[in-house]
Design an enzyme around this catalytic site. Structure first.
Site, mmCIF file in Angstrom:
data_model
loop_
_atom_site.group_PDB
_atom_site.id
_atom_site.type_symbol
_atom_site.label_atom_id
_atom_site.label_comp_id
_atom_site.label_asym_id
_atom_site.label_seq_id
_atom_site.Cartn_x
_atom_site.Cartn_y
_atom_site.Cartn_z
ATOM 1 N N CYS A 163 0.765 -1.004 -0.162
ATOM 2 C CA CYS A 163 -0.113 0.002 0.062
ATOM 3 C C CYS A 163 0.671 1.375 -0.153
ATOM 4 C CB CYS A 163 -0.878 -0.083 1.055
ATOM 5 S SG CYS A 163 -1.079 -1.417 2.025
ATOM 6 N N ARG A 202 6.953 -10.944 5.740
ATOM 7 C CA ARG A 202 6.416 -10.719 7.304
ATOM 8 C C ARG A 202 7.096 -11.899 8.202
ATOM 9 N NH1 ARG A 202 0.297 -9.368 6.089
ATOM 10 N NH2 ARG A 202 0.690 -8.013 4.586
ATOM 11 N N GLN A 236 1.220 -11.000 -2.842
ATOM 12 C CA GLN A 236 -0.546 -10.845 -2.736
ATOM 13 C C GLN A 236 -0.897 -10.481 -4.283
ATOM 14 O OE1 GLN A 236 0.100 -7.678 -0.017
ATOM 15 N NE2 GLN A 236 -1.053 -8.443 1.496
ATOM 16 N N ASP A 264 -2.617 -8.036 -4.921
ATOM 17 C CA ASP A 264 -3.070 -6.918 -4.429
ATOM 18 C C ASP A 264 -3.528 -5.652 -5.336
ATOM 19 O OD1 ASP A 264 -3.239 -5.146 -2.210
ATOM 20 O OD2 ASP A 264 -1.006 -5.123 -1.694
ATOM 21 N N HIS A 294 -4.982 -1.464 -5.225
ATOM 22 C CA HIS A 294 -5.444 0.060 -4.464
ATOM 23 C C HIS A 294 -6.354 0.630 -5.113
ATOM 24 C CE1 HIS A 294 -2.284 -1.844 -1.961
ATOM 25 N NE2 HIS A 294 -3.078 -1.465 -1.053
ATOM 26 N N LYS A 337 -13.469 -3.788 7.191
ATOM 27 C CA LYS A 337 -13.147 -4.719 5.997
ATOM 28 C C LYS A 337 -14.340 -5.740 6.023
ATOM 29 C CE LYS A 337 -10.230 -7.645 8.635
ATOM 30 N NZ LYS A 337 -9.152 -8.562 8.600
ATOM 31 N N HIS A 382 -8.427 -1.056 -0.292
ATOM 32 C CA HIS A 382 -7.468 -2.338 -0.560
ATOM 33 C C HIS A 382 -8.173 -3.427 -0.782
ATOM 34 C CE1 HIS A 382 -4.459 -0.225 2.416
ATOM 35 N NE2 HIS A 382 -5.622 0.441 2.764
HETATM 36 ZN ZN LIG Z 1 -3.113 -2.296 0.802
#
Ligand SMILES: [Zn+2]
Ligand SMILES: [Zn+2]
Length: 646
Positions: A335, A364, A382, A384, A386, A470, A516
């Site tokens: 992000c 992580r 991910q 991912d 945005h 979320k 997200h």
């Molecule tokens: Zn994010």
């Protein structure tokens, strides 16, 4: 008289001292026969506990989570009794219910328990159960409790921390145990029991303390339930993604590379790539743009985003460079990088929404004991994206994301799912960053989108991330296990922290809203779940190879090659097994590799320009002989059944 309110809101009046079981019988005798536990005013009680004040009553059966908990915890009492009889002099400590059963931590002293003892423990538990002993709570004074347990330092420690007047024992048969309560009416309901395993466990989970033996068990109200459960466990073992990943040559872990860092083998990489292309195609149609960002970022970036303050101490520590004071972090999230992509130029409201997508690899730190195959790793990718939009666009964007997630689930054969809206814990406002007003806006946007899309959803207070509420999708796999997949998150905070803006129609600068989202979550975890859900029989469109051509002998090599070329024209992924092996062996190996179609070619087929088709897992149905064109039609029809157009 007291007023008892039931979960449906109805209120019934009873004489003081009425028990939950009396209330159950008042509702219906048939229902009462199944009631095994109760909750009154947020406290778990027995079905025989007299009710003395007005309150809210929930009655549980085996089908409720709380009912199972009481059932399993009660069985741990019976197991403790059996263990005391079979191993005189042992010291009992704690015996809670857990997911799918219970355990009891025991100090066996000089005695030793092994797998060979399981059967006689089970037999004794069932014997006691059949005697239908009632579970009865009994208040005891602290002094009395300490006296009774004077030779058991564990119970003594527990009792010392309790207040006099709050201490209770639970009696059944001639056995008693220190316990707060929450039991089934009597032992007779326990019809099947299995001691599952033993393991070492430190008293109070502290390795400085003495190691105890944890005896795991499970129990059921019907023998058939136990049989089904054990079969399910066997099936889960057969489908374990770590086992299948090895058998299908998908991924590998190397101690040299490091724990929790998966290596994708060619077949696994091809599978991942196919999933990525599938999502990229749908995202392109939905107006996303692909971006690429580096694997590291300056520490300051994560100080700005707030991630460093929140997770810094438990993460991979900063990377130092030869330059003094320069520190980088392995990217734990994409992000912040995407916020800076947004910040690369000024935007007008007419340009929004901007939707940036990236298969971004993040790192992580997980403790080594927490690592598990592909589901808990230290580096993962991910899917991912945005979305930066105006507040007015939030509702529509959120719904578009839901459509995309549902498309992904449908194409991959996940049909059984529910949604969870995670909102703030209003009692703990300090846990969250950002203004109350923004949180309310975001929570309302998610709930209205879930409603409009007809999702089957629940609202969970206190489950939100620190930066925003979320929507999570909980998917049930083929074995009935629930997995959290697909997260969509509204965020008013990062736009604030990164000072994101756009020029509105009023010519003033405004803050965009950020969403997200990751339908798969992580590629690693998603593939693990997909492997266990399908047992490696992925939907045909996703299969690395859709067919294998098995020649009856080397004589037909040329024809096999011709078939392969024709399949390629029809965009069917195939390979040839021309080895000088028996056809039986070739079929067996192809089946082990989960090859969807086996195409057998020999003299007849070559003469007629056909192939003999065998579908994996349908051996009973026999082979069919078709032309390549006919086969291509069969394949396309099967693909179109699952893979719809987005
Ligand atoms: Zn994010
Ligand atoms: Zn108990």
């Amino acid at each position: 008289m007291i007023k008892v309110t039931l979960p449906d809101g109805s209120v019934r009046e009873f004489a003081q001292g009425v028990t939950p079981m009396d209330v159950a019988k008042n509702i219906s005798e048939g229902f009462a026969r199944n009631v095994i536990s109760a909750n009154y005013n947020d406290t778990t009680i027995e079905t025989s506990t007299p009710l003395t004040t007005d309150g809210n009553l929930t009655l549980y059966t085996w089908n409720d989570k709380e009912g199972k908990k009481a059932f399993w915890h009660s069985t741990s009492h019976v197991m403790a009794q059996a263990l005391e009889e079979l191993f005189p002099g042992i010291k009992l400590t704690l015996g809670p219910a857990i997911d799918n059963g219970f355990y009891y931590d025991v100090d066996f002293g000089d005695q030793k328990i092994t797998d060979a003892d399981f059967k006689r423990i089970e037999d004794r538990v069932l014997e006691i159960s059949r005697e239908k002993h009632e579970f009865k709570m009994r208040p005891v004074s602290k002094a009395e409790a300490l006296e009774v347990y004077k030779n058991n330092e564990y119970k003594t420690e527990l009792i010392s921390n309790l207040e006099d007047g709050t201490i209770t024992f639970c009696d059944h048969a001639n056995f008693f145990d220190l316990c707060r309560g929450g039991h089934i009416p009597n032992t007779g309901i326990i019809k099947a029991v299995k001691i599952m395993s033993i393991a070492g466990a430190y008293w109070r989970g502290d390795e400085k303390n003495k190691q105890l033996t944890r005896v795991y068990g499970t129990s059921f109200p019907k023998q058939k339930d136990l049989t089904d459960y054990l079969e399910l466990l066997e099936e889960a073992k057969r489908r374990d993604h770590r086992k299948l990943g090895k058998e299908l040559d998908l991924f590998h872990f190397s101690q040299r590379v490091g724990q929790g860092l998966p290596l994708w083998l060619p077949k696994g990489a091809a599978l991942r790539d196919r999933l990525e292309q599938f999502l990229k195609k749908a995202q392109k149609k939905a107006g996303y743009e692909q971006v690429v960002t580096p694997h590291i970022g300056q520490k300051e970036l994560y100080v700005t985003s707030g991630h460093y303050a929140k997770y810094g101490a438990d993460s991979f520590q900063p990377i130092h460079t030869p330059a003094e004071g320069e520190e980088f972090l392995l990217k734990p999230m994409n992000c912040p990088h995407h916020c800076e992509i947004y910040n690369a130029r000024p935007w007008s409201y007419k340009d929004l929404p901007k939707r940036y997508a990236e298969f971004g690899t993040v790192y992580r730190y997980e403790q080594s004991g927490e690592l598990h195959g592909l589901t808990r790793v230290r580096g993962f990718t991910q899917d991912d994206a945005h979305i930066f939009c105006t507040p007015d666009q939030l509702d529509a964007e959120f719904k578009n994301v839901i459509d995309l997630v549902l498309y992904v689930f449908g194409s991959l054969g996940f049909e059984n799912f529910t949604a969870q809206v995670s909102v703030r814990d209003l009692d703990n406002p300090d846990k969250y960053i950002g203004s109350v007003e923004n949180w309310e806006k975001a929570e309302n946007a998610i709930i209205s989108a879930a409603k409009d899309k007809g999702l089957n959803y629940v609202i969970e207070a206190g489950e939100a991330a620190f930066y925003g509420p979320k929507l999570d999708f909980m998917v049930k796999d083929a074995l009935g296990r629930s997995w959290q997949l697909g997260t969509i998150q509204v965020d008013y905070n990062l736009p604030e922290r990164f000072d994101l803006s756009y020029k509105g129609s009023d010519n003033e600068l405004h803050r965009p809203v950020m969403i997200h989202r990751a339908p798969f979550g992580s590629m690693e975890r998603f593939i693990a779940i997909l492997l266990e859900h399908t047992a490696g029989n992925f939907p045909l469109w996703l299969m690395p190879e859709q067919a294998i051509i098995l020649s009856l002998s080397e004589k037909y090599e040329k024809y096999a090659k011709k078939v392969l070329d024709l399949l390629e024209i029809h965009e069917i992924r195939a390979l040839i097994d021309n080895r000088n092996e028996t056809i039986g062996k070739k079929i067996r190996e192809a089946e082990m590799q989960k090859m969807p179609f086996m195409l057998i070619v020999g003299e007849e087929e070559e003469k007629n320009g056909t192939i003999s088709v065998r579908r994996n897992g349908q051996e009973g149905k026999g082979n069919i002989t078709v032309t390549i064109e006919e086969f291509a039609k069969i394949v396309n029809e099967e693909i179109n059944k699952t893979l719809k157009q987005f």
